[in-house]
Scaffold this active site. Structure first.
Site, PDB file in Angstrom:
ATOM      1  N   GLU A  36     -83.279 113.161 -29.466  1.00  0.00           N
ATOM      2  CA  GLU A  36     -82.979 112.007 -28.617  1.00  0.00           C
ATOM      3  C   GLU A  36     -82.332 110.950 -29.507  1.00  0.00           C
ATOM      4  OE1 GLU A  36     -85.802 110.329 -25.862  1.00  0.00           O
ATOM      5  OE2 GLU A  36     -86.726 112.287 -25.457  1.00  0.00           O
TER       6      GLU A  36
ATOM      7  N   GLU B 267     -82.774 114.744 -18.188  1.00  0.00           N
ATOM      8  CA  GLU B 267     -84.147 114.473 -17.761  1.00  0.00           C
ATOM      9  C   GLU B 267     -84.161 114.120 -16.284  1.00  0.00           C
ATOM     10  OE1 GLU B 267     -88.044 111.791 -19.158  1.00  0.00           O
ATOM     11  OE2 GLU B 267     -86.092 111.522 -20.131  1.00  0.00           O
TER      12      GLU B 267
ATOM     13  N   TYR C  39     -83.137 105.563 -31.283  1.00  0.00           N
ATOM     14  CA  TYR C  39     -82.097 104.972 -30.447  1.00  0.00           C
ATOM     15  C   TYR C  39     -81.473 103.767 -31.147  1.00  0.00           C
ATOM     16  CZ  TYR C  39     -83.570 107.811 -26.461  1.00  0.00           C
ATOM     17  OH  TYR C  39     -83.850 108.865 -25.624  1.00  0.00           O
TER      18      TYR C  39
ATOM     19  N   ASN D 157     -93.728 116.128 -25.899  1.00  0.00           N
ATOM     20  CA  ASN D 157     -92.666 115.159 -26.167  1.00  0.00           C
ATOM     21  C   ASN D 157     -93.266 113.781 -26.395  1.00  0.00           C
ATOM     22  OD1 ASN D 157     -89.816 113.851 -25.803  1.00  0.00           O
ATOM     23  ND2 ASN D 157     -91.127 112.822 -24.304  1.00  0.00           N
ATOM     24  N   GLU D 158     -92.826 113.114 -27.431  1.00  0.00           N
ATOM     25  CA  GLU D 158     -93.269 111.746 -27.738  1.00  0.00           C
ATOM     26  C   GLU D 158     -94.777 111.568 -27.491  1.00  0.00           C
ATOM     27  OE1 GLU D 158     -90.840 108.673 -26.009  1.00  0.00           O
ATOM     28  OE2 GLU D 158     -89.054 109.345 -27.096  1.00  0.00           O
TER      29      GLU D 158
ATOM     30  N   GLN E 136     -78.298 110.279 -22.467  1.00  0.00           N
ATOM     31  CA  GLN E 136     -78.477 111.569 -21.841  1.00  0.00           C
ATOM     32  C   GLN E 136     -77.150 112.044 -21.267  1.00  0.00           C
ATOM     33  OE1 GLN E 136     -81.730 111.783 -19.081  1.00  0.00           O
ATOM     34  NE2 GLN E 136     -83.162 110.836 -20.506  1.00  0.00           N
TER      35      GLN E 136
END
Length: 489
Positions: free
Chosen positions: A297, A26, A240, A173-174, A346
């Site tokens: 992710e 990103e 996460y 995204n999100e 990432q």
């Protein structure tokens, strides 16, 4: 401590798609700039602006797929700002990550050149949050059309006559958060509209990806599958591992005790329950299992390193992170027939990176080394297994295993999750004749890490002392270690 593993080597199961080992980059902190891209005029050795040392490491890691340009950045990114002469590209403020100026010198063509150099599949996440339907539609046309439309000829002008044929397209995204703070009903309707105009061109068939839930947001998955399931090929899941359980104070990446280590692994293993839960919902609307669940992710999210920009999300990487990576990849392998591309967050200098850079220096993290040890599983066929061992204080078994076969080679990855206790392990390979074995591993104290002063403190090294008695292998796994065993049968 002892463990026993039984593997059915004679009946290979489902293929383990290489895309389960995907990565994410990103426009965030030093991931793109300084990490992957330094420009042609940099004194750091590069090819078309891409760091040669980083590209070499990523090829050794075995990166099969790379997602770009975000993340939250994707829904404020306008692709035309990143094509054409670099000196004429639009400068913008990266409002999500650090408030720095983004000059767009790394854009669409640069990303696809990076993928070419690494040898990986591109996955583009397009802008639904602040972009238009026409903008997304024309980005697909620009990259994939083999005709002579005005948009395609614009690609010719920018130096690439042949279509790129990008398959994987994320539509937002999100969007429940940084991508627009939408309700699932609102996003489902917008997704249906936007994906309609993401066209297939010639042989370039798109894999259309809808924004899925965060963690255990079962309602989001329910609504998306009910209202838009038949229009998607993949549904994302973002989850996460926050060791403390609190986003306000996540905890240090390097300073932690054994209790926090155990807590981290337990939180990481929630991935198994999340995948099962969301797949159960998807099954009600997609009994033929056409739509893939994509964990695009995932990884550890610690507090940033002291003295660094909090918006750059730079964190160190220890053997604790390596344990999380191995444990998570083992979970993905168990659901190999139901998952689409999955991406660790990432790739470089951000969150649970596989590579860190500082100026002209570069190192591979313990997490990157895990991906190297797991590379042989990509595109191999999974093998059924049974694991018997004691559980640790956090309820997890001390041993985590993946097993696969490609022709006459069986690959085992064995992870001893305990931070202090070695593990005597016996592996019985049923249905095969063991002809030759070799093993290598990474190991270290749970705090062990690679630094620019000691870049190979954690490294891949041989594991000696494997004993073979017919179909049974005996070996000792050091505490906090990941081992790859290669068996010729």
């Amino acid at each position: 401590m002892r463990a026993w593993v039984a593997v059915d080597g004679a009946r290979p199961g489902v293929r383990i798609p290489k895309e389960l080992h995907g990565h994410f980059s990103e426009h965030l902190g030093r991931c793109i700039y300084q990490g992957l891209f330094v420009g042609e005029d940099s004194p750091i050795p590069n090819e078309h602006g891409m760091r040669k040392d980083v590209v070499k490491a990523l090829k050794e890691i075995g990166v099969p797929l790379l997602r770009w340009p975000g993340g939250c950045f994707a829904d404020e990114y306008h692709w035309r700002d990143g094509i054409g002469p670099r000196e004429a590209r639009k400068r913008m403020v990266n409002t999500h990550w650090g408030g720095v100026v983004e000059d767009n010198t790394f854009g669409t063509h640069e990303f696809l050149e990076l993928c070419r150099q690494i040898g990986c599949e591109p996955y583009i996440n397009a802008n639904l949050g602040s972009g238009t339907v026409q903008e997304m539609s024309e980005w697909v046309e620009y990259l994939n059309s083999d005709g002579d439309s005005t948009v395609a000829m614009e690609r010719w002008k920018n130096g690439h006559r042949e279509p790129y044929g990008v398959r994987y397209w994320g539509v937002g995204n999100e969007n429940w958060g940084c991508g627009g703070n939408m309700t699932p009903e609102m996003y489902a309707d917008l997704y249906r509209r936007y994906q309609t105009y993401c066209r297939d061109y010639g042989a370039h068939k798109l894999f259309r990806i809808a924004c899925g839930p965060s963690d255990a947001d079962w309602h989001w998955t329910e609504v998306l599958m009910q209202k838009a399931g038949r229009y998607m090929d993949g549904l994302t899941l973002h989850s996460y591992t926050v060791p403390s359980g609190s986003w306000a104070e996540k905890g240090s990446a390097t300073e932690f005790d054994e209790a926090r280590y155990m807590q981290t692994l337990a939180r990481a293993y929630r991935m198994d329950a999340l995948i099962r839960g969301h797949l159960a919902i998807m099954d009600r609307y997609d009994p033929e299992h056409r739509v893939k669940l994509m964990v695009d992710e995932w990884g550890c999210w610690h507090d940033v390193e002291p003295g660094t920009n909090p918006g750059f999300l730079y964190q160190q990487n220890t053997m604790r992170d390596a344990m999380v990576a191995a444990l998570t990849l083992d979970v993905f392998h168990r659901y190999a027939d139901r998952l689409g591309p999955c991406c660790i967050a990432q790739m470089v200098n951000v969150l649970q990176s596989v590579v860190l850079t500082e100026g002209d220096r570069m190192l591979v993290t313990p997490t990157g080394l895990v991906f190297m040890l797991y590379k042989a599983h990509q595109e191999a066929q999974s093998l059924e297994q049974a694991v018997f061992c004691d559980c640790m204080d956090n309820g997890l078994r001390q041993l985590s295993v993946s097993a696969s076969r490609r022709e006459d080679t069986v690959t085992l990855t064995l992870t001893n999750l305990h931070p202090a206790q070695a593990l005597e392990t016996e592996v019985r390979l049923d249905g095969v004749t063991v002809r030759e074995t070799a093993a290598r591993m990474i190991r270290g104290d749970m705090h062990a890490m690679n630094t620019f002063e000691d870049p190979e403190h954690v490294r891949i090294e041989p594991l000696d002392g494997i004993r073979c008695d017919g179909q049974t292998l005996s070996l000792t796994l050091p505490a906090c270690s990941v081992c790859e065993v290669t068996v010729r049968v």
